[in-house]
Design an enzyme around this catalytic site. Structure first.
Site, short mmCIF file in Angstrom:
data_model
loop_
_atom_site.label_atom_id
_atom_site.label_comp_id
_atom_site.label_asym_id
_atom_site.label_seq_id
_atom_site.Cartn_x
_atom_site.Cartn_y
_atom_site.Cartn_z
N ASP A 1 0.43 -19.46 -49.52
CA ASP A 1 -0.67 -19.87 -50.15
C ASP A 1 -0.35 -21.46 -50.42
O ASP A 1 -1.49 -21.94 -50.98
CB ASP A 1 -0.83 -18.99 -51.76
CG ASP A 1 0.25 -18.86 -52.47
OD1 ASP A 1 1.54 -19.41 -51.76
OD2 ASP A 1 0.65 -18.21 -53.54
N GLU B 1 0.82 -1.14 0.00
CA GLU B 1 -0.01 0.15 -0.08
C GLU B 1 0.83 1.18 0.02
O GLU B 1 0.15 2.37 -0.58
CB GLU B 1 -1.05 0.02 1.33
CG GLU B 1 -2.02 -1.16 1.09
CD GLU B 1 -2.53 -1.31 2.61
OE1 GLU B 1 -3.60 -1.03 2.60
OE2 GLU B 1 -1.81 -1.96 3.27
#
Length: 693
Positions: A549, A303
């Site tokens: 491809d 904190e």
């Protein structure tokens, strides 16, 4: 900063979501009003227990509120919403302008196993009076929390129909058992994924009362484009923080193994301290073990540490902006493995709390951490990466489906549940729109001349195809790809297709893992080191895959063509030749001569073209012989325009020059009209994205 959230400088960003449902409510649905007789409005009670379930329920609540001609909405708030230590999150419900009918204080403090049981008991004591007063037609319950179990138990015993959100999922801790228990109590089910739907069917739930809708929070996530996100980041993390340069940490106790989960939390904080990046740490939920986790935070000085901001609660609209632009999210919250995938933010999922959840490729699992080094190594691997957007848990249209499902409920039907023994067949659903929706892919073929985009179904049917001339410059080409993909994705809704992702087939060298074209063929100029994945994924909120491809043609054969069911086969593509003109050929001035023109020239008597075809066929045959001798495939598939003209020549060379052991290997011509598009689609349709670390 302490444990308090920073002061709110602006209201939650809820505008676009509410406007959507106000517009949606204008549609005419008169026939639904008559279903239950006397124009009866469906009285819906939505009960929310904590900040997490409200993020899922709020979109549904907005939708119900926006259609007062069909629904009456009552909101009940209980659980950790009403506890100061957990942020008093009921306030965000008020800020969203919902009238809270009832507030029930049901949490017994203690944050241990006994306190959870006592909290369920307290809720069971208080709920009957509330339900007697409200008399809802249906109660909507979310998820797997112990508060939700109390809600479902009360409603079931009081003969109130229950609609359960997010049933059928699998995770760790006691949540699994609670979720499935609520499923058994619920009368209707809204699930987020296909696997969850199948789990519900396997649990003998009536498939006529199951809706595969997607996660309601995704309706908001996929439209969360807040241009002022930097002000939110600075408000919660400081003025000097940059986008993608901070961490969001959210970790909860595992109730079935509290000791181990606390140890894991200690190791997480140690790793975050060592990693030395600004970190927003949210306090854990109210489950048993959370008190010990808070003690660990305070023991390590989180904190007061300059790199950390410890907060109890962040409004959901701001929280999604924080995780969307974070360098990484770490912890064991379901938000990490579900919602954060919509942004492609890297996630480190710790421990067993989410074991079994479906995840996107942005999630890296650390199942067990004996030392902080494993978590630190995971941070080093994940921080700052950007993954494809995942739509595993939703496509942004869950709430309209849920509202339609609610309107279909016939209150005259018997309340008694019916179970289906044995489990029913796969792929059966009550919702007719879902039955008609076809799981599909967007396929893109980057050719030298044309750019093609198609919607391809799971069966390989090209539902719709778009073709444009491929622009010459990089910028124009990418703009056209995005435009055509967006147009096709929009059209998919009209043709009842649900797009799962985008597959791209392109010539040249490709890095499939990163979605980058490294270097293309000479037919596509200015096309090297191009990231295709990121812009398309960002524009469509869909995962994107890219491959060469040739690979795509082979994948198309495996899924849709001659290669289906064949373990080993080879696909060869026959491509474009040089210029060969002859009288009688018709060509546009700027058109590049292709294989089709070569065939046309040979048929018209061009001896040079005929010679090239015979020479090329023989050369191809020799290449195939070498492949047969080195790779020993079971099948050779010739693809492309010239394939049918080469096949006999190839077979002849094999018969004359191949070893006898491979002469029987069959050589066939592909019967696929668009192998590049079908191969690109198969990248999407066959892909799984689970990663284990």
């Amino acid at each position: 900063m302490g444990t308090n959230a920073p002061p709110r400088r602006e209201p939650p960003l809820r505008g676009p979501h509410e406007v959507y449902f106000k517009n949606h409510s204008k549609q005419k649905q008169k026939e639904v009003m008559e279903k239950n007789g006397n124009n009866h409005k469906l009285r819906v009670c939505v009960a929310t227990c904590n900040r997490a379930d409200y993020s899922k329920l709020a979109p549904i609540m907005f939708g119900i509120k926006a259609e007062p001609q069909f629904f009456e909405l009552d909101v009940v708030v209980l659980g950790s919403h009403l506890i100061d230590d957990y942020g008093n999150t009921y306030r965000m419900i008020e800020q969203d302008d919902f009238d809270i009918h009832t507030r029930l204080h049901t949490i017994v403090r203690g944050e241990d196993e006994a306190a959870m049981v006592e909290s369920v008991g307290l809720a069971l004591v208080k709920l009957p009076d509330v339900l007697n007063r409200l008399k809802p037609d249906i109660m909507i319950v979310h998820g797997d929390r112990f508060d939700a179990l109390a809600l479902a138990t009360s409603a079931a015993l009081m003969n109130i129909r229950i609609l359960h959100i997010e049933g059928g999922e699998v995770s760790g801790t006691i949540d699994d058992s609670i979720r499935h228990a609520i499923t058994k109590l619920a009368h209707y089910h809204v699930c987020c994924t296909r696997s969850a739907e199948q789990h519900l069917i396997a649990m003998c739930e009536d498939h006529d009362r199951i809706l595969l809708a997607g996660c309601p929070s995704y309706d908001k996530l996929l439209s969360a484009k807040n241009k002022d996100y930097m002000s939110i980041i600075r408000m919660w993390l400081g003025e000097d923080v940059k986008t993608r340069d901070y961490i969001v940490a959210l970790q909860h106790p595992v109730t079935t193994d509290i000791k181990h989960s606390i140890k894991m939390f200690e190791l997480t904080l140690d790793a975050l301290i060592s990693f030395n990046k600004r970190t927003l740490v949210l306090f854990p939920n109210v489950d048993a073990g959370s008190k010990e986790m808070v003690r660990v935070m305070r023991k390590k000085g989180i904190e007061h540490h300059p790199n950390f901001r410890a907060v109890k609660h962040v409004p959901f609209d701001q929280f999604i902006q924080l995780v969307a632009h974070a360098g990484c999210m770490i912890g064991n919250s379901s938000c990490g493995v579900r919602e954060v995938g919509a942004f492609g933010t890297p996630v480190i999922n710790l421990g067993t709390r989410q074991t079994g959840r479906e995840t996107g490729e942005n999630v890296l699992h650390v199942r067990d951490a004996d030392t902080q080094d494993k978590i630190l190594h995971a941070l080093q691997l994940q921080f700052g990466k950007q993954y494809p957007c995942s739509k595993i848990y939703g496509d942004g249209n869950a709430v309209p489906r849920i509202l339609k499902f609610l309107k279909s409920i016939d209150l005259k039907e018997p309340l008694q549940k019916k179970f289906c023994f044995p489990p029913v067949k796969d792929n059966i659903s009550q919702d007719i729109d879902h039955i008609l929706e076809t799981q599909s892919a967007l396929a893109v073929d980057l050719g030298g001349t044309n750019l093609r985009v198609a919607i391809v179904s799971m069966k390989g049917e090209i539902v719709k195809k778009y073709t444009q001339l491929n622009p010459k410059t990089y910028e124009d080409r990418l703009d056209l790809i995005l435009k055509m993909c967006v147009e096709a994705a929009s059209e998919a809704v009209n043709v009842n297709c649900r797009i799962l992702g985008v597959g791209i087939s392109t010539g040249g060298r490709v890095n499939p893992r990163e979605g980058i074209v490294l270097h293309s063929t000479k037919l596509i100029q200015e096309w090297s080191s191009v990231d295709l994945r990121s812009p398309i994924s960002d524009a469509l909120h869909l995962p994107v895959w890219v491959d060469n491809d040739g690979n795509c043609a082979a994948l198309a054969e495996r899924k849709f063509g001659h290669g289906k069911g064949i373990e080993n086969f080879v696909t060869l593509i026959t491509g474009t030749e040089d210029l060969l003109l002859v009288e009688g050929m018709s060509m546009k001035k700027e058109e590049v001569v292709s294989a089709a023109h070569l065939i046309q020239a040979a048929k018209l008597g061009n001896t040079k073209a005929d010679s090239i075809l015979r020479t090329a066929g023989t050369a191809l045959g020799l290449g195939v012989v070498n492949i047969l001798h080195t790779m020993n495939p079971s099948l050779v598939i010739l693809s492309g325009v010239l394939a049918s003209h080469y096949v006999n020549a190839v077979k002849d060379v094999i018969n004359r020059q191949a070893l006898s052991s491979v002469k029987t290997v069959d050589v066939v011509v592909s019967n696929l009209a668009d192998p590049a598009l079908l191969g690109a689609a198969s990248l999407v349709l066959d892909y799984t994205t689970r990663r284990i670390y």
